[in-house]
Design a protein around this motif. Structure first.
Motif, short mmCIF file in Angstrom:
data_model
loop_
_atom_site.label_atom_id
_atom_site.label_comp_id
_atom_site.label_asym_id
_atom_site.label_seq_id
_atom_site.Cartn_x
_atom_site.Cartn_y
_atom_site.Cartn_z
N GLN A 1 43.49 22.13 126.04
CA GLN A 1 43.90 20.95 125.25
C GLN A 1 43.28 19.69 124.74
OE1 GLN A 1 47.89 20.25 126.29
NE2 GLN A 1 48.39 18.86 124.34
N VAL A 2 43.30 19.25 124.04
CA VAL A 2 42.13 18.40 123.73
C VAL A 2 42.81 17.28 123.82
CG1 VAL A 2 40.22 17.21 122.29
CG2 VAL A 2 40.91 19.81 122.11
N GLN A 3 42.16 16.33 124.77
CA GLN A 3 42.54 15.46 124.67
C GLN A 3 41.42 14.12 125.24
OE1 GLN A 3 44.64 15.58 129.58
NE2 GLN A 3 46.72 15.44 128.38
N VAL A 4 42.22 12.73 124.43
CA VAL A 4 40.92 11.10 123.66
C VAL A 4 42.21 10.86 124.85
CG1 VAL A 4 40.75 10.12 122.69
CG2 VAL A 4 40.61 12.26 121.67
N VAL A 5 41.46 9.70 125.43
CA VAL A 5 41.69 8.70 126.43
C VAL A 5 41.30 7.48 126.27
CG1 VAL A 5 43.00 7.66 128.94
CG2 VAL A 5 42.92 10.32 127.82
N GLU A 6 41.93 5.60 126.00
CA GLU A 6 40.87 4.72 126.04
C GLU A 6 41.04 4.25 127.74
OE1 GLU A 6 43.37 5.90 121.68
OE2 GLU A 6 43.55 6.18 123.98
N SER A 7 40.01 3.68 127.77
CA SER A 7 40.58 2.48 129.10
C SER A 7 40.03 1.30 128.83
CB SER A 7 40.32 3.03 130.04
OG SER A 7 38.85 3.44 130.35
N GLY A 8 40.37 0.05 129.46
CA GLY A 8 39.27 -1.07 129.50
C GLY A 8 39.76 -1.93 128.51
N GLY A 9 41.10 -2.14 128.12
CA GLY A 9 41.53 -3.31 126.85
C GLY A 9 41.90 -4.44 128.71
N GLY A 10 42.74 -5.88 127.79
CA GLY A 10 42.96 -6.43 128.71
C GLY A 10 43.14 -7.95 128.30
N LEU A 11 43.00 -9.38 129.00
CA LEU A 11 43.15 -10.21 127.81
C LEU A 11 41.82 -10.94 128.83
CD1 LEU A 11 44.56 -12.46 127.17
CD2 LEU A 11 45.44 -12.85 129.72
N VAL A 12 41.38 -11.46 127.39
CA VAL A 12 40.36 -12.58 127.92
C VAL A 12 40.12 -13.93 127.25
CG1 VAL A 12 39.03 -10.54 125.84
CG2 VAL A 12 37.60 -11.99 128.05
N GLN A 13 38.92 -14.48 127.15
CA GLN A 13 39.21 -15.82 126.44
C GLN A 13 38.23 -15.26 124.84
OE1 GLN A 13 38.57 -18.83 129.30
NE2 GLN A 13 40.84 -19.60 129.27
N ALA A 14 38.20 -16.08 124.62
CA ALA A 14 37.83 -16.34 122.89
C ALA A 14 36.16 -16.66 123.35
CB ALA A 14 38.09 -17.82 122.05
N GLY A 15 35.56 -15.30 122.55
CA GLY A 15 33.80 -15.99 123.84
C GLY A 15 33.52 -15.02 123.99
#
Length: 116
Positions: A1-15
């Protein structure tokens, strides 16, 4: 079964910067295209960037060109999205999409929030 998993998101300040990762698993992939889409609250999902398996062909939306860089690691079936100079309008859920074998597969998304 093919799976696609994202990671790395979060909260960051502009710039600031973030790097998203998208890992595909379940098959031996070749001749694929992987891309990033995003969907902000109340807006339609839009294409951000994509790359083919060779790395020779890339696409960027006008809104991110020059700030975001997509790259791939075929050995790991992983694609990265380096996001620099982030703006509040980049806030969205970022989704990874894999085109392979005549089908496409989506991840569940990772939230990126850019504060002003």
């Amino acid at each position: 079964q093919v799976q696609v998993v994202e990671s790395g998101g979060g909260l960051v300040q502009a710039g600031g910067s973030l790097r998203l990762s998208c890992a595909a698993s379940g098959r031996t992939f070749s001749s694929y295209i992987m891309g990033w889409f995003r969907q902000a609250p109340g807006k339609e999902r839009e294409s951000v960037a994509r790359i083919d398996w060779s790395g020779d062909s890339t696409y960027y939306a006008d809104s991110v060109r020059g700030r975001f860089t997509i790259s791939g690691d075929n050995a790991r079936n992983t694609v990265y999205l380096q996001m620099n100079s982030l703006k509040p309008e980049d806030t969205a859920v970022y989704y990874c999409r894999l085109w392979w074998g005549g089908m496409d597969y989506w991840g569940k998304g990772t939230l990126v929030t850019v504060s002003s």
